[in-house]
Design an enzyme around this catalytic site. Sequence first.
Site, mmCIF file in Angstrom:
data_model
loop_
_atom_site.group_PDB
_atom_site.id
_atom_site.type_symbol
_atom_site.label_atom_id
_atom_site.label_comp_id
_atom_site.label_asym_id
_atom_site.label_seq_id
_atom_site.Cartn_x
_atom_site.Cartn_y
_atom_site.Cartn_z
ATOM 1 N N ARG A 20 -2.050 10.501 -10.135
ATOM 2 C CA ARG A 20 -2.540 9.810 -8.926
ATOM 3 C C ARG A 20 -4.058 9.852 -8.812
ATOM 4 O O ARG A 20 -4.667 8.944 -8.244
ATOM 5 C CB ARG A 20 -1.894 10.446 -7.687
ATOM 6 C CG ARG A 20 -2.129 9.673 -6.374
ATOM 7 C CD ARG A 20 -1.327 10.284 -5.239
ATOM 8 N NE ARG A 20 -1.376 9.499 -4.013
ATOM 9 C CZ ARG A 20 -1.996 9.871 -2.898
ATOM 10 N NH1 ARG A 20 -2.626 11.049 -2.848
ATOM 11 N NH2 ARG A 20 -1.986 9.101 -1.822
ATOM 12 N N ILE B 238 -4.219 3.887 -0.025
ATOM 13 C CA ILE B 238 -3.141 4.304 -0.917
ATOM 14 C C ILE B 238 -2.215 5.165 -0.069
ATOM 15 O O ILE B 238 -2.659 6.079 0.627
ATOM 16 C CB ILE B 238 -3.689 5.068 -2.140
ATOM 17 C CG1 ILE B 238 -2.539 5.527 -3.045
ATOM 18 C CG2 ILE B 238 -4.550 6.247 -1.741
ATOM 19 C CD1 ILE B 238 -3.022 6.165 -4.355
ATOM 20 N N SER B 239 -0.939 4.849 -0.069
ATOM 21 C CA SER B 239 0.000 5.485 0.857
ATOM 22 C C SER B 239 0.246 6.947 0.517
ATOM 23 O O SER B 239 0.042 7.391 -0.612
ATOM 24 C CB SER B 239 1.341 4.736 0.841
ATOM 25 O OG SER B 239 1.184 3.404 1.271
ATOM 26 N N LYS B 240 0.703 7.698 1.511
ATOM 27 C CA LYS B 240 1.060 9.103 1.312
ATOM 28 C C LYS B 240 2.177 9.215 0.277
ATOM 29 O O LYS B 240 3.120 8.423 0.300
ATOM 30 C CB LYS B 240 1.528 9.718 2.629
ATOM 31 C CG LYS B 240 0.488 9.788 3.720
ATOM 32 C CD LYS B 240 1.093 10.175 5.054
ATOM 33 C CE LYS B 240 1.770 11.524 5.003
ATOM 34 N NZ LYS B 240 2.228 11.960 6.354
#
Length: 294
Positions: free
Chosen positions: A98, A124-126
């Site tokens: 990531r 950017i999502s959790k």
Amino acid sequence: MSHGRSSDNKPPKRFPLPLDKVASPSGGPRGRAGPVVQREVLRPQAHLHQIEQDRRRHTVPQGVGLDSMPVRLRMVERLRADGITHTAVLEAFARMPRHLFVDTALVNQAYEDTSLPIGLGQTISKPSVVGTMLQLLCARPGLTLPHVDPARPLGACLEVGTGCGYQAALLSLLARHVVSIERLRDLHLKARSNLDVIRQHVPAWQDVRLVYGDGMVGHPPQAPYDTIIAAAGGSALPQAWLDQLAPGGRLIAPMEDSRGQGQVLTVVDRLPDGSLQHTRAGAVLFVPLKSGIT
């Protein structure tokens, strides 16, 4: 008459000192008057190969161990504790780095369970939210169909909202093929660049088809899709998404709550008879769904 000092009255010479006057690290004189001590050679310049090593060390954030598997595995264990138990989903998170998708200034937060800005008002999502959505997709009703590969439970997958490309990269480890649409050109180009880097880091990584276009119309040329996932939410699901969902397929997208209480994650299944079944899977917070390109 000379106005200078006589040679007999010259002050003692201070620099450079003769070798027999230079103190050794032990405090005594060097040479015959004291012990000879081996000293490290001090170099005014680093060798070229050392300069290159230093450059690489500062370019890739290795100092905090972000390139190591143990860091990703700690994130995976947190996801497991949060209820993400699907083996293939957890393996995808373990494989996909990531930190290569976030800006350098935020790289130390790459494996925390937090959303991070990626520019142009997008995030950017959790990991926990992404994991929940992927796990729900992996439980779609069509998994029992004869043509489904158990190693690729998402089948043909459509993603709406590529962003930086991280979720698309995860999807590629779970799907037969992935089409990902992004309406913001700069983000589309950023995702393309990020995925070029991923090809060098993840062995046997399956490529993603990136499309610059209006996500609200889906991508008819490669429809129907076994799974559809959206990273933006509106007041209603676009009809194009529903039309492009295959029998036995599942669609997951945030939607505005009808009671005006934020967004709720909505799951839509296309049953074997062609009908649609809607369920809810908890409150979420995504950017608004918009049409057009920019």
